[in-house]
Motif scaffolding. Structure first.
Motif, short mmCIF file in Angstrom:
data_model
loop_
_atom_site.label_atom_id
_atom_site.label_comp_id
_atom_site.label_asym_id
_atom_site.label_seq_id
_atom_site.Cartn_x
_atom_site.Cartn_y
_atom_site.Cartn_z
N THR A 136 13.45 -35.26 -25.21
CA THR A 136 13.91 -35.16 -23.83
C THR A 136 14.80 -33.95 -23.68
OG1 THR A 136 13.85 -37.57 -23.58
CG2 THR A 136 15.13 -36.34 -21.95
N LEU A 137 14.43 -33.06 -22.76
CA LEU A 137 15.28 -31.94 -22.40
C LEU A 137 16.20 -32.40 -21.28
CD1 LEU A 137 12.61 -29.13 -22.26
CD2 LEU A 137 14.53 -29.23 -23.84
N ARG A 138 17.45 -31.94 -21.32
CA ARG A 138 18.43 -32.38 -20.33
C ARG A 138 19.29 -31.20 -19.90
NH1 ARG A 138 23.52 -35.11 -19.48
NH2 ARG A 138 23.16 -36.98 -18.24
N TYR A 139 19.52 -31.13 -18.60
CA TYR A 139 20.42 -30.12 -18.04
C TYR A 139 21.33 -30.81 -17.05
CZ TYR A 139 22.21 -25.99 -15.72
OH TYR A 139 23.05 -25.04 -15.21
N ASP A 140 22.63 -30.59 -17.17
CA ASP A 140 23.62 -31.22 -16.31
C ASP A 140 24.43 -30.12 -15.63
OD1 ASP A 140 25.80 -32.58 -15.18
OD2 ASP A 140 26.07 -33.88 -16.91
N ARG A 141 24.46 -30.14 -14.31
CA ARG A 141 25.19 -29.12 -13.55
C ARG A 141 26.66 -29.09 -13.91
NH1 ARG A 141 24.32 -29.17 -7.23
NH2 ARG A 141 25.41 -31.15 -7.43
N GLU A 142 27.22 -30.20 -14.41
CA GLU A 142 28.63 -30.22 -14.79
C GLU A 142 28.89 -29.46 -16.09
OE1 GLU A 142 30.42 -34.07 -14.62
OE2 GLU A 142 29.69 -34.44 -12.59
N ASP A 143 27.84 -29.13 -16.84
CA ASP A 143 27.94 -28.30 -18.04
C ASP A 143 26.88 -27.20 -17.87
OD1 ASP A 143 28.52 -27.26 -20.52
OD2 ASP A 143 27.75 -28.96 -21.65
N TYR A 158 26.21 -24.12 -18.52
CA TYR A 158 25.72 -23.13 -19.48
C TYR A 158 24.83 -23.75 -20.56
CZ TYR A 158 28.99 -19.67 -17.60
OH TYR A 158 29.64 -18.79 -16.79
N ALA A 159 24.79 -25.07 -20.64
CA ALA A 159 24.12 -25.74 -21.76
C ALA A 159 22.90 -26.54 -21.35
CB ALA A 159 25.12 -26.67 -22.45
N VAL A 160 22.00 -26.70 -22.30
CA VAL A 160 20.90 -27.66 -22.21
C VAL A 160 20.96 -28.49 -23.49
CG1 VAL A 160 19.40 -26.17 -20.84
CG2 VAL A 160 19.20 -26.15 -23.31
N SER A 161 20.28 -29.61 -23.49
CA SER A 161 20.20 -30.38 -24.73
C SER A 161 18.78 -30.85 -24.92
CB SER A 161 21.17 -31.56 -24.72
OG SER A 161 20.81 -32.49 -23.72
N MET A 162 18.43 -31.10 -26.18
CA MET A 162 17.14 -31.66 -26.54
C MET A 162 17.44 -32.86 -27.43
SD MET A 162 13.85 -29.91 -28.40
CE MET A 162 12.94 -29.33 -26.98
N ALA A 163 17.00 -34.03 -26.97
CA ALA A 163 17.27 -35.28 -27.69
C ALA A 163 15.98 -35.84 -28.28
CB ALA A 163 17.90 -36.30 -26.75
N PHE A 164 16.12 -36.40 -29.47
CA PHE A 164 15.01 -37.03 -30.17
C PHE A 164 15.34 -38.50 -30.38
CE2 PHE A 164 15.00 -32.57 -31.21
CZ PHE A 164 13.67 -32.22 -31.06
N ILE A 200 19.13 -32.96 -14.66
CA ILE A 200 17.67 -32.86 -14.77
C ILE A 200 17.30 -33.33 -16.17
CG2 ILE A 200 15.70 -31.30 -14.92
CD1 ILE A 200 17.20 -29.46 -13.01
N GLU A 201 16.33 -34.22 -16.27
CA GLU A 201 15.79 -34.62 -17.55
C GLU A 201 14.28 -34.45 -17.50
OE1 GLU A 201 18.95 -37.78 -19.40
OE2 GLU A 201 17.01 -38.52 -18.78
N GLN A 202 13.70 -34.03 -18.60
CA GLN A 202 12.26 -33.85 -18.67
C GLN A 202 11.78 -34.26 -20.05
OE1 GLN A 202 10.67 -30.17 -17.13
NE2 GLN A 202 9.08 -30.14 -18.69
N ALA A 203 10.84 -35.18 -20.08
CA ALA A 203 10.22 -35.58 -21.33
C ALA A 203 9.23 -34.50 -21.75
CB ALA A 203 9.50 -36.92 -21.17
N VAL A 204 9.22 -34.19 -23.03
CA VAL A 204 8.28 -33.22 -23.58
C VAL A 204 7.70 -33.78 -24.86
CG1 VAL A 204 9.39 -31.18 -22.57
CG2 VAL A 204 10.07 -31.95 -24.84
N GLN A 205 6.50 -33.34 -25.19
CA GLN A 205 5.91 -33.68 -26.47
C GLN A 205 6.23 -32.56 -27.44
OE1 GLN A 205 4.21 -36.35 -27.81
NE2 GLN A 205 4.92 -37.36 -25.96
#
Length: 138
Positions: free
Chosen positions: A26-33, A35-41, A5-10
């Protein structure tokens, strides 16, 4: 069904200047990991001019939209009406961004549909993770 799942946020970058600057993230969630989420700039939003991504526990994000959470490199807390402050602590300094809490809750809800809280362990591939760990140390 997609496993990512990826979601763009302001995000509003909080600086010492009186005006906060909006940056895409961009927030990202991957079912293969699970427990984690990531936020990319993207590169224009970073001092180094390269994309920067921070990974942290989904549970931390869940807690941080309702109250202060985190004691390490990533800390969150509610701020005013429908804002959450996300702090990123690094040796170079601290970056603070404000994100709409509603966007974070929407992202979390989508991640819950993919992997419900408390069931993350069911999505781990122990054999692959162990093989990768052994390969890294050989």
């Amino acid at each position: 069904m997609s496993t990512v799942i990826e979601q763009a946020v302001q995000a509003r970058l909080v600086a010492s200047a009186p005006r906060a600057e909006s940056v895409a993230a961009t927030l990202r969630y991957d079912r293969e990991d699970p427990y984690a989420v990531s936020m990319a700039f993207p590169p224009p939003a970073t001092l180094e001019g390269v994309e920067v991504s921070w990974a942290f526990a989904r549970e931390l994000l869940e807690e941080g939209v309702d109250g202060p959470a985190g004691v390490g490199d990533v800390r969150l807390r509610p701020y005013g009406y429908d804002r959450t402050v996300v702090e990123f602590h690094a040796p170079e300094g601290v970056a603070m961004v404000h994100v709409r809490t509603s966007e974070l809750r929407s992202f979390l809800e989508r991640s819950q549909h993919l992997v419900p809280s408390g069931r993350e362990h069911q999505y781990l591939d122990w054999d692959q993770d162990l093989a990768q760990l052994l390969e890294e140390h050989s």
